[in-house]
Design a protein around this motif. Structure first.
Motif, short mmCIF file in Angstrom:
data_model
loop_
_atom_site.label_atom_id
_atom_site.label_comp_id
_atom_site.label_asym_id
_atom_site.label_seq_id
_atom_site.Cartn_x
_atom_site.Cartn_y
_atom_site.Cartn_z
N SER A 338 7.65 5.50 -14.43
CA SER A 338 7.58 4.38 -13.52
C SER A 338 6.56 3.80 -13.56
CB SER A 338 8.17 4.80 -12.06
OG SER A 338 6.86 5.65 -11.64
N GLN A 340 4.65 0.95 -10.86
CA GLN A 340 4.57 0.43 -9.50
C GLN A 340 3.49 -0.48 -9.26
OE1 GLN A 340 3.94 3.84 -6.78
NE2 GLN A 340 4.05 2.43 -4.89
N LYS A 341 3.73 -1.58 -8.63
CA LYS A 341 2.80 -2.55 -8.10
C LYS A 341 1.96 -1.99 -7.20
CE LYS A 341 5.63 -6.69 -9.15
NZ LYS A 341 6.28 -7.90 -8.51
N PHE A 348 7.36 3.29 0.40
CA PHE A 348 7.35 1.79 0.46
C PHE A 348 6.76 1.03 -0.94
CE2 PHE A 348 6.68 4.30 4.63
CZ PHE A 348 7.77 3.82 5.23
N GLY A 349 6.47 1.77 -1.87
CA GLY A 349 6.01 0.97 -3.01
C GLY A 349 7.08 0.14 -3.65
N GLU A 350 6.63 -0.95 -4.27
CA GLU A 350 7.50 -1.84 -4.99
C GLU A 350 7.08 -1.45 -6.63
OE1 GLU A 350 8.32 -6.91 -5.94
OE2 GLU A 350 6.65 -5.83 -4.41
N TYR A 351 8.53 -1.26 -7.13
CA TYR A 351 8.40 -0.69 -8.63
C TYR A 351 8.71 -2.06 -9.40
CZ TYR A 351 8.04 4.26 -7.09
OH TYR A 351 7.50 5.18 -6.46
N GLU A 352 7.87 -1.82 -10.67
CA GLU A 352 8.21 -3.16 -11.59
C GLU A 352 9.27 -2.53 -12.40
OE1 GLU A 352 4.96 -4.50 -13.58
OE2 GLU A 352 3.68 -4.78 -11.47
#
Length: 369
Positions: A338, A340-341, A348-352
């Motif tokens: 993965s 992640q940004k 709660f992380g946003e994944y690219e």
């Protein structure tokens, strides 16, 4: 009673063909010096004897010797040793035929000279790769603008100097600790600290306060390193890799002497997509921008079929035209799971990008890096 190895023969009787197994008797005329005699119930070999079937003085001529029928398969042999022996003979015959064909083609090309046709390019999974729309064009203005403004731009503009913190999972074992220590000798200006039960969310602010630019976490399972988390500070991104094939220095054959403190050169090979460029820039940001060529040390990240192979070598000039290399170690293989940004945040992380096996691994010729 011991029997000689069987042979397959074919008898033809009134248009019908059937195979029979023949066995030589334990004693007989051959043992007495009277010459080979075909066993009872079997025909003589082609070109031997009178060419008649025993028991019928006016029968048809003897059949030709046939080792295997046309539809015979080695897997049909019940005896394991005999099956393995015949399989090796078949593989040897295949190699001989391939070598003979190769020599024949080479002689034909030498005879034709300049008129010889170009060599055929063999088909591999790499050159049959499915086209990816995100493949980077070096002259693309959009890609150049994104790279000039991303999180790694200060490093490539030489505004920051890498400072790495290497840590482990809770209660690391000896092998993981030794791997971290050897990894610290590969990456200049890196420091190894033990985890001591702290959460990564508490470690990251402390790293930012102490001017660390990257955080590497080595995870383990059953006393074997099996994961690597690479987080670029202070704003990310964070990459999670699956680690395999870890080899320490003492486990590498024909290794060179211990590495020196010189800054190594970095080779990033075959990172062609936008995702691959991001991962390659993350690895490049771990090393100082000015390598010391006098040390002759090279750190290589080679991407092949989305597996990233890491090797650490020292090259030696044997002559003006020949260069030898010595592997210094350690070595390992990474597989991206993965991207992640931001910094590490598992909830709660946003994944690219996330690797989804059932959706992304439908074709062996499709790669993402």
């Amino acid at each position: 009673m011991l029997l000689a190895p069987f042979q397959l023969g074919i008898l033809r009787d009134s248009g019908r063909e059937h195979s029979v197994a023949c066995a030589a008797p334990p004693g007989g005329a051959e043992a007495k010096g009277e010459g080979p005699v075909p066993p009872r119930g079997c025909s003589a070999m082609a070109g031997e004897g009178s060419g008649t079937v025993p028991g019928d003085g006016t029968g048809p001529p003897a059949p030709e010797r046939v080792l295997f029928p046309p539809t015979f398969s080695v897997s049909e042999i019940k005896n394991k040793q005999r099956r393995h022996f015949m399989f090796l003979r078949w593989k040897q015959q295949q190699r001989k035929e391939k070598l003979a064909l190769k020599k024949k083609r080479r002689k034909e090309r030498e005879a034709l000279g300049d008129k010889a046709p170009p060599k055929a390019i063999p088909k591999t999974i790499e050159n049959q790769r499915v086209f990816d729309e995100t493949t980077v064009d070096p002259n693309d203005e959009e890609v150049a603008f994104d790279e000039a403004t991303d999180e790694f731009a200060p490093y490539f503009n030489r505004q920051t100097v890498p400072k790495i913190l290497i840590t482990t999972s809770d209660r690391p074992r000896g092998r993981t600790v030794r791997f971290c220590e050897q990894l610290a000798t590969v990456i200049p200006n890196s420091h190894v600290y033990y985890r001591r039960g702290l959460a990564l969310k508490r470690i990251i602010p402390q790293c930012i306060a102490r001017d660390f630019t990257d955080l590497i976490v080595i995870n383990e399972d059953r006393k074997i390193p099996n994961g690597l988390v690479l987080s670029h500070l202070p704003e990310g991104p964070t990459a999670h890799f699956r680690m395999s094939s870890v080899r320490l220095r003492k486990e590498i054959k024909r290794k060179g002497k211990e590495p020196t403190e010189h800054v190594p050169e970095v080779i990033l090979n075959n990172f062609t997509t936008r995702l691959g460029h991001s991962i390659g820039r993350m690895f490049a940001a771990l090393f100082p921008h000015n390598p010391q060529f006098i040390g002759r040390q090279v750190a290589t990240f080679h991407n092949q079929r989305d597996y990233i192979f890491f090797r650490f070598h020292r090259y030696i000039f044997k002559s003006e035209k020949k260069v030898g290399i010595q592997e210094l170690g350690p070595r390992f293989t990474l597989k991206l799971r993965s991207l992640q940004k931001g910094t590490f945040d598992s909830k709660f992380g946003e994944y690219e990008w996330i690797h989804k096996r059932r959706e992304m691994d439908t074709s062996r010729r499709k790669f993402h890096l």
